[in-house]
Every structure is written in structure tokens, then in C-alpha cells.
Design an enzyme around this catalytic site. Sequence first.
Site, PDB file in Angstrom:
ATOM      1  N   GLY A  24       0.852  -1.190   0.000  1.00 56.89           N
ATOM      2  CA  GLY A  24       0.000   0.000   0.000  1.00 56.89           C
ATOM      3  C   GLY A  24       0.883   1.234   0.000  1.00 56.89           C
ATOM      4  N   TYR A  58      -3.302  10.076  -3.698  1.00 55.45           N
ATOM      5  CA  TYR A  58      -2.255   9.932  -2.687  1.00 55.45           C
ATOM      6  C   TYR A  58      -1.117  10.940  -2.914  1.00 55.45           C
ATOM      7  CZ  TYR A  58      -4.365   5.292  -1.825  1.00 55.45           C
ATOM      8  OH  TYR A  58      -5.217   4.250  -1.550  1.00 55.45           O
ATOM      9  N   TYR A 132     -10.996  18.328  -3.435  1.00 49.97           N
ATOM     10  CA  TYR A 132     -12.006  18.364  -2.361  1.00 49.97           C
ATOM     11  C   TYR A 132     -12.844  19.632  -2.555  1.00 49.97           C
ATOM     12  CZ  TYR A 132      -9.191  14.698  -0.232  1.00 49.97           C
ATOM     13  OH  TYR A 132      -8.509  13.529   0.004  1.00 49.97           O
ATOM     14  N   SER A 179      -6.399  -1.969   4.567  1.00 50.15           N
ATOM     15  CA  SER A 179      -6.139  -1.853   6.012  1.00 50.15           C
ATOM     16  C   SER A 179      -6.004  -3.217   6.698  1.00 50.15           C
ATOM     17  CB  SER A 179      -7.236  -1.036   6.690  1.00 50.15           C
ATOM     18  OG  SER A 179      -7.357   0.208   6.081  1.00 50.15           O
ATOM     19  N   THR A 183      -4.914  -0.126   9.856  1.00 54.66           N
ATOM     20  CA  THR A 183      -4.660   1.292   9.501  1.00 54.66           C
ATOM     21  C   THR A 183      -3.542   1.960  10.306  1.00 54.66           C
ATOM     22  OG1 THR A 183      -6.100   2.538  11.035  1.00 54.66           O
ATOM     23  CG2 THR A 183      -7.143   1.639   9.076  1.00 54.66           C
TER      24      THR A 183
HETATM   25  P1  A2P Z   1       4.864   2.476   8.447  1.00 55.13           P
HETATM   26  O1  A2P Z   1       4.806   3.009   7.055  1.00 55.13           O
HETATM   27  O2  A2P Z   1       5.586   3.396   9.356  1.00 55.13           O
HETATM   28  O3  A2P Z   1       5.397   1.048   8.524  1.00 55.13           O
HETATM   29  P2  A2P Z   1      -2.520   0.860   6.078  1.00 55.13           P
HETATM   30  O4  A2P Z   1      -3.619   0.396   6.955  1.00 55.13           O
HETATM   31  O5  A2P Z   1      -2.845   2.119   5.353  1.00 55.13           O
HETATM   32  O6  A2P Z   1      -2.007  -0.234   5.204  1.00 55.13           O
HETATM   33  O7  A2P Z   1      -1.313   1.300   7.059  1.00 55.13           O
HETATM   34  C1  A2P Z   1      -0.624   0.371   7.832  1.00 55.13           C
HETATM   35  C2  A2P Z   1       0.012   1.121   8.978  1.00 55.13           C
HETATM   36  O8  A2P Z   1       0.734   0.204   9.799  1.00 55.13           O
HETATM   37  C3  A2P Z   1       1.011   2.181   8.546  1.00 55.13           C
HETATM   38  O9  A2P Z   1       0.891   3.266   9.428  1.00 55.13           O
HETATM   39  C4  A2P Z   1       2.385   1.497   8.673  1.00 55.13           C
HETATM   40  O10 A2P Z   1       3.359   2.445   9.044  1.00 55.13           O
HETATM   41  C5  A2P Z   1       2.127   0.497   9.790  1.00 55.13           C
HETATM   42  N1  A2P Z   1       2.801  -0.809   9.567  1.00 55.13           N
HETATM   43  C6  A2P Z   1       3.071  -1.405   8.391  1.00 55.13           C
HETATM   44  N2  A2P Z   1       3.652  -2.611   8.589  1.00 55.13           N
HETATM   45  C7  A2P Z   1       3.707  -2.790   9.929  1.00 55.13           C
HETATM   46  C8  A2P Z   1       4.194  -3.841  10.782  1.00 55.13           C
HETATM   47  N3  A2P Z   1       4.728  -4.938  10.258  1.00 55.13           N
HETATM   48  N4  A2P Z   1       4.095  -3.660  12.135  1.00 55.13           N
HETATM   49  C9  A2P Z   1       3.562  -2.546  12.664  1.00 55.13           C
HETATM   50  N5  A2P Z   1       3.094  -1.522  11.915  1.00 55.13           N
HETATM   51  C10 A2P Z   1       3.162  -1.636  10.573  1.00 55.13           C
END
Ligand code: A2P
Length: 285
Positions: A24, A58, A132, A179, A183
Site C-alpha cells: 500500500g 495519494y 475536495y 487496512s 490502519t
Molecule cells: P509504516 O509506514 O511506518 O510502517 P494501512 O492500513 O494504510 O495499510 O497502514 C498500515 C500502517 O501500519 C502504517 O501506518 C504502517 O506504518 C504500519 N505498519 C506497516 N507494517 C507494519 C508492521 N509490520 N508492524 C507494525 N506496523 C506496521
Amino acid sequence: MNLTAENHRVPLSDGNSIPLLGLGTYADPQKTPKGSCLESVKIAIDTGYRHIDGAFVYYNEHEVGQAIREKIAEGRIKREDIFYCGKLWNTCHPPELVRPTLEKTLKILQLDYVDLYIIELPMAFKPGDAIYPKDENGKIIYHETDLCATWEVECHPYFTQPKLLEFCRQHDIVIVGYSPLGTSRDETWVNVSSPPLLKDPVLNAIGKKYNKTAAQIALRFSIQRGVVVIPKSFNPQRIKENFQIFDFSLTEKEMKEIEALNKNVRYVELLMWRDHPEYPFSDEY
Ligand code: A2P
């Protein structure tokens, strides 16, 4: 199905296929340094990701395109190895705007095609230059639409969507669950009163058994039930962590235990647009 890091694609009815794990790329443009998306997509491709999920709205789609093109130029991948999903924004729903908007996306990406083009949200906003569009009171100006329920679906252990999944299975429809990690918990668009998914004791306990994190267990759960996942991460370590889900599998008992965590928690409620005539989340899916 034997899911491997090299091949975890599932077939689509049109003869194409989609990798079950994608990256993502949504991050708040105000808080994210320019170039993070470019670097992250390049790291993801080097790690083995072949599915990238992006969107015009985005504000970083040009970085996604650049990363893919650079990796093609390096000879690491061919265009056809990558599955890219782009999205039609709310101000471009009138049918005559769909093609030019897609063409604009291709120009931004500097690619010849996208593999999937979906409707970002089924709630149309007034067409025009403003992404928007707002009235004099600062309220978003909605727009009439006659969309069918073409829709992408939030899906994770707290929102397992059993009814929808069964319907889609019967009709050979592949679900892409957004998500899948619950998220970023950004309170401007996420219902943060819901419990954080990755703190869940069951996911963490199962993770301990396999020496995996709760995030890896949540992702493995989804792909093992055939749901495509697109976790966003711009952190190199977590991009790699999220890809390390092909060297173990959950037992049937563990799958059931995780399924039982369902709380019908929808994190992305978009309550600020709940008065839109097409607001989608009051309906049962
Ligand atoms: P980061 O980019 O700092 O890793 P979404 O729901 O939009 O896919 O976002 C996922 C969220 O979880 C992002 O804020 C991401 O932040 C974080 N994230 C992604 N991978 C992990 C992981 N393995 N453990 C904890 N948090 C994660």
C-alpha cells in the site's frame, strides 16, 4: 494452494492473476517527506513484492511510476511482472471523465497501462479541478451518481466479512482487503475508538509460536483465506517483515481462532461524509 515468495498469485476470471500480497502507498502527504514513496516501492520490489497499490489522490503516484520504471531499467523486473492498481477519484465519476482521468494517471506514472483501475470511493464529489470541492461553509460539495456497488473492502481479523467472502467465493470474485493491519490510526479518517488490531493477544500469542509478529500473523491469515492484502509501509524493515509470510502456515485451528476474533470493527468509517446519499457503510455486505 502453495503460496511462495516467488509465486503467490491468484487467478482472475479474465485470465490475469493478482499477487496476494501488495504494498500500500497511502501516507499523509503533509507528514511524509517527498521521495519516501519512491524509496519504499524500490525496496519493496527488491524484497520481492510484485503488486503495488496506489492512487492519484495519494499525491505520490509519480513516485510509484518512477520506482517501477527505474527497476525495469535496472533489469530487475519487466513491466508484466508488476501488478499495479490505480484509482478513480470522487470528482471524476461521470462516465465521460473516466477515460481521460485514467489517461492522466498513466501520464503521471509514465507507464502504458495499469493492471487494475478501481473506484476509490462510491461517493461522488462535484467534478472540477478541486480534489475536495467545498462550498462557502467549507462543506464538501457532493454529486449525484448511479454507481453500482463496485467496491473494495476493508478486511482483517477484527472485520472478517464472512458473508461477503462466501458470496465472492461463490461468484469467483477476488477480494482485495485494505487496512489489513488495522490502519495508521490517523484520527482524521479512522475510528480510533476501536481497539488496535496489532495489540491483539491471540495474534501475538500465535506469533510467538512461529517467531512472527502480530502483523505477519494478520497478513498470513488473510492470504491463507484467499484475500489479497495491501499493507502500507514506508519503513524498510517493516516492508521486509510484511513479506516474510511465505515460510510458515497457520493450522486450521489457528485460522478458526483468528476468525473468532471478528468484532465487526470497521476502522475506515469516513464519518465526515456520512450524510452523502451514497454513503456505503450503513449497508450490510
Ligand atoms: P509504516 O509506514 O511506518 O510502517 P494501512 O492500513 O494504510 O495499510 O497502514 C498500515 C500502517 O501500519 C502504517 O501506518 C504502517 O506504518 C504500519 N505498519 C506497516 N507494517 C507494519 C508492521 N509490520 N508492524 C507494525 N506496523 C506496521
